[in-house]
Design an enzyme around this catalytic site. Structure first.
Site, mmCIF file in Angstrom:
data_model
loop_
_atom_site.group_PDB
_atom_site.id
_atom_site.type_symbol
_atom_site.label_atom_id
_atom_site.label_comp_id
_atom_site.label_asym_id
_atom_site.label_seq_id
_atom_site.Cartn_x
_atom_site.Cartn_y
_atom_site.Cartn_z
ATOM 1 N N LEU A 39 0.783 -1.185 0.036
ATOM 2 C CA LEU A 39 0.044 -0.327 0.090
ATOM 3 C C LEU A 39 0.684 0.844 -0.222
ATOM 4 O O LEU A 39 1.831 1.106 0.972
ATOM 5 C CB LEU A 39 -1.041 0.072 1.384
ATOM 6 N N HIS A 43 -3.728 4.230 -2.266
ATOM 7 C CA HIS A 43 -4.445 3.191 -1.508
ATOM 8 C C HIS A 43 -5.338 4.084 -0.445
ATOM 9 O O HIS A 43 -6.584 3.910 0.200
ATOM 10 C CB HIS A 43 -3.978 1.963 -0.968
ATOM 11 N N GLN A 67 -5.876 -12.671 -12.356
ATOM 12 C CA GLN A 67 -5.809 -10.751 -13.334
ATOM 13 C C GLN A 67 -4.344 -10.840 -14.066
ATOM 14 O O GLN A 67 -4.543 -10.432 -14.811
ATOM 15 C CB GLN A 67 -6.474 -9.972 -12.381
HETATM 16 P P1 AMP Z 1 -4.395 -2.240 -6.744
HETATM 17 O O1 AMP Z 1 -3.388 -2.332 -5.416
HETATM 18 O O2 AMP Z 1 -2.886 -1.635 -7.686
HETATM 19 O O3 AMP Z 1 -4.937 -3.497 -7.118
HETATM 20 O O4 AMP Z 1 -4.862 -0.452 -6.593
HETATM 21 C C1 AMP Z 1 -5.894 -1.135 -5.305
HETATM 22 C C2 AMP Z 1 -6.886 0.113 -5.762
HETATM 23 O O5 AMP Z 1 -5.974 1.137 -5.604
HETATM 24 C C3 AMP Z 1 -7.345 0.563 -7.405
HETATM 25 O O6 AMP Z 1 -8.733 1.094 -7.302
HETATM 26 C C4 AMP Z 1 -6.638 1.521 -7.943
HETATM 27 O O7 AMP Z 1 -6.749 2.475 -8.670
HETATM 28 C C5 AMP Z 1 -6.397 2.221 -6.918
HETATM 29 N N1 AMP Z 1 -4.751 2.970 -7.270
HETATM 30 C C6 AMP Z 1 -3.391 2.099 -7.060
HETATM 31 N N2 AMP Z 1 -2.622 3.672 -7.614
HETATM 32 C C7 AMP Z 1 -3.149 5.184 -7.503
HETATM 33 C C8 AMP Z 1 -3.164 6.171 -7.085
HETATM 34 N N3 AMP Z 1 -1.909 6.728 -7.432
HETATM 35 N N4 AMP Z 1 -4.260 6.354 -6.936
HETATM 36 C C9 AMP Z 1 -4.741 6.462 -6.435
HETATM 37 N N5 AMP Z 1 -5.562 5.309 -6.680
HETATM 38 C C10 AMP Z 1 -4.641 4.445 -6.798
#
Ligand code: AMP
Length: 304
Positions: A39, A43, A67
């Site tokens: 995170l 996040h 995925q």
């Molecule tokens: P992930 O752990 O990469 O699957 O991301 C989990 C959630 O965090 C998803 O909804 C992503 O779009 C969001 N997320 C990841 N990076 C960012 C960021 N830089 N800004 C905003 N949300 C993010």
């Protein structure tokens, strides 16, 4: 903060909180942030929004194998459970759901959720099966957590479009809340995958946010420029970085994700107050980065 390793535990904990907080000042609506862990501030921004808008805040951390395609980074995806739990605690999470792969996929799976149309381009085209994996795991998580609202980052804009379509088509009683992209001070969009970058790749990766920002400024300044020209110029800017290998640079209507000159002419989009997305996916070595900018066409000047 409670940690649930099994589906049964997660259900019991969330149901108990729903009961406990019924009629309380903050209410007992469930806000949910699904993640793959490792995170960062992106996040954290989702968790803050969830906390602010819901009486109960649930986080899931699950690196979802279905995925990832063959040859992608499933085996080396970064993990840091301890730091993740500390961040979750700081952000006021009530329940962390941390299932194993066996817990989520205990037997041969015969059901897949497939969203068509919005998955045809961008990452849907370059990562076959990716959004089937996302839609399937998110719908499983929704059935487990039963959230009122679920918070997703616009960093993965196509994911937001796919999930919004899924919940409408399948009458899922949850609101998908898109949240803004969080960036480093120099513009790089935060991503768990940024740790893979060498310092040279990290420096060159700035071309993504820089070229997107410049394009957005040109569009909004009222310059007479066509979508094709914008895509060409962003492509050229990225190609000027020796370490960058482009997967795609595309400008589409958002959230339908169709080309601007097909189903949505620019004038239709402008009249309907629709939005457009300029999105890029670029590899630096083995690390694939994505970034995008979404604009309301009413405020943007764009010419065909
Ligand atoms: P992930 O752990 O990469 O699957 O991301 C989990 C959630 O965090 C998803 O909804 C992503 O779009 C969001 N997320 C990841 N990076 C960012 C960021 N830089 N800004 C905003 N949300 C993010």
């Amino acid at each position: 903060m409670k940690i649930a390793a099994t589906i049964a535990e997660a259900r019991t904990l969330i149901a108990a909180l729903r009961e406990e907080r019924r009629g309380s000042e903050q209410g007992n609506a469930v806000g949910f942030v699904p993640t793959m862990g490792y995170l960062h501030e992106g996040h954290a921004s989702l968790l803050r929004r969830s906390r602010a808008e819901s009486g109960i805040s649930v986080l899931s951390i699950f690196v979802n194998p279905i995925q990832f395609g063959p040859g992608e980074d499933l085996d080396r995806y970064p993990r840091s459970e301890k730091a993740d739990l500390e961040l979750a605690e700081r952000e006021g999470v009530d329940v962390v759901f941390l299932p194993s792969v066996d817990e989520m996929y205990p037997q041969e799976r015969k059901t897949t959720v497939t969203v068509t149309g919005v998955t045809e381009r961008l990452c849907g085209a370059s990562r076959p099966g990716h959004f089937d994996g996302v839609a399937t795991v998110v719908s499983k998580l929704f059935h487990i957590v039963k959230p009122d609202k679920a918070f997703f980052g616009a960093k993965d804009a196509q994911q937001v479009a796919v999930l919004q379509k899924m919940v409408i088509d399948l009458n899922m009683d949850v609101e998908i809340v898109p949240c803004p992209i969080i960036r480093e001070e120099d513009g790089l969009a935060l991503s768990s995958r940024n740790v893979y970058l060498s310092s040279e790749q990290r420096r060159e990766a700035l071309v993504l946010s820089r070229s997107l920002r410049e394009a957005a400024e040109r569009i909004q300044s009222g310059e007479s420029v066509s979508p094709r020209r914008i895509v060409e110029d962003v492509t050229r800017a990225i190609q000027a970085s020796p370490l960058a290998v482009i997967d795609y640079v595309e400008m589409l209507a958002f959230p339908d994700l169709v080309p601007l000159d097909e189903e949505h002419g620019l004038s239709d989009l402008r009249d309907s107050g629709g939005s457009l997305i300029l999105a890029v996916a670029v590899k630096f070595g083995t690390t694939r980065l994505i970034d995008n900018v979404i604009m309301k066409l009413k405020e943007a000047a764009l010419h065909v």
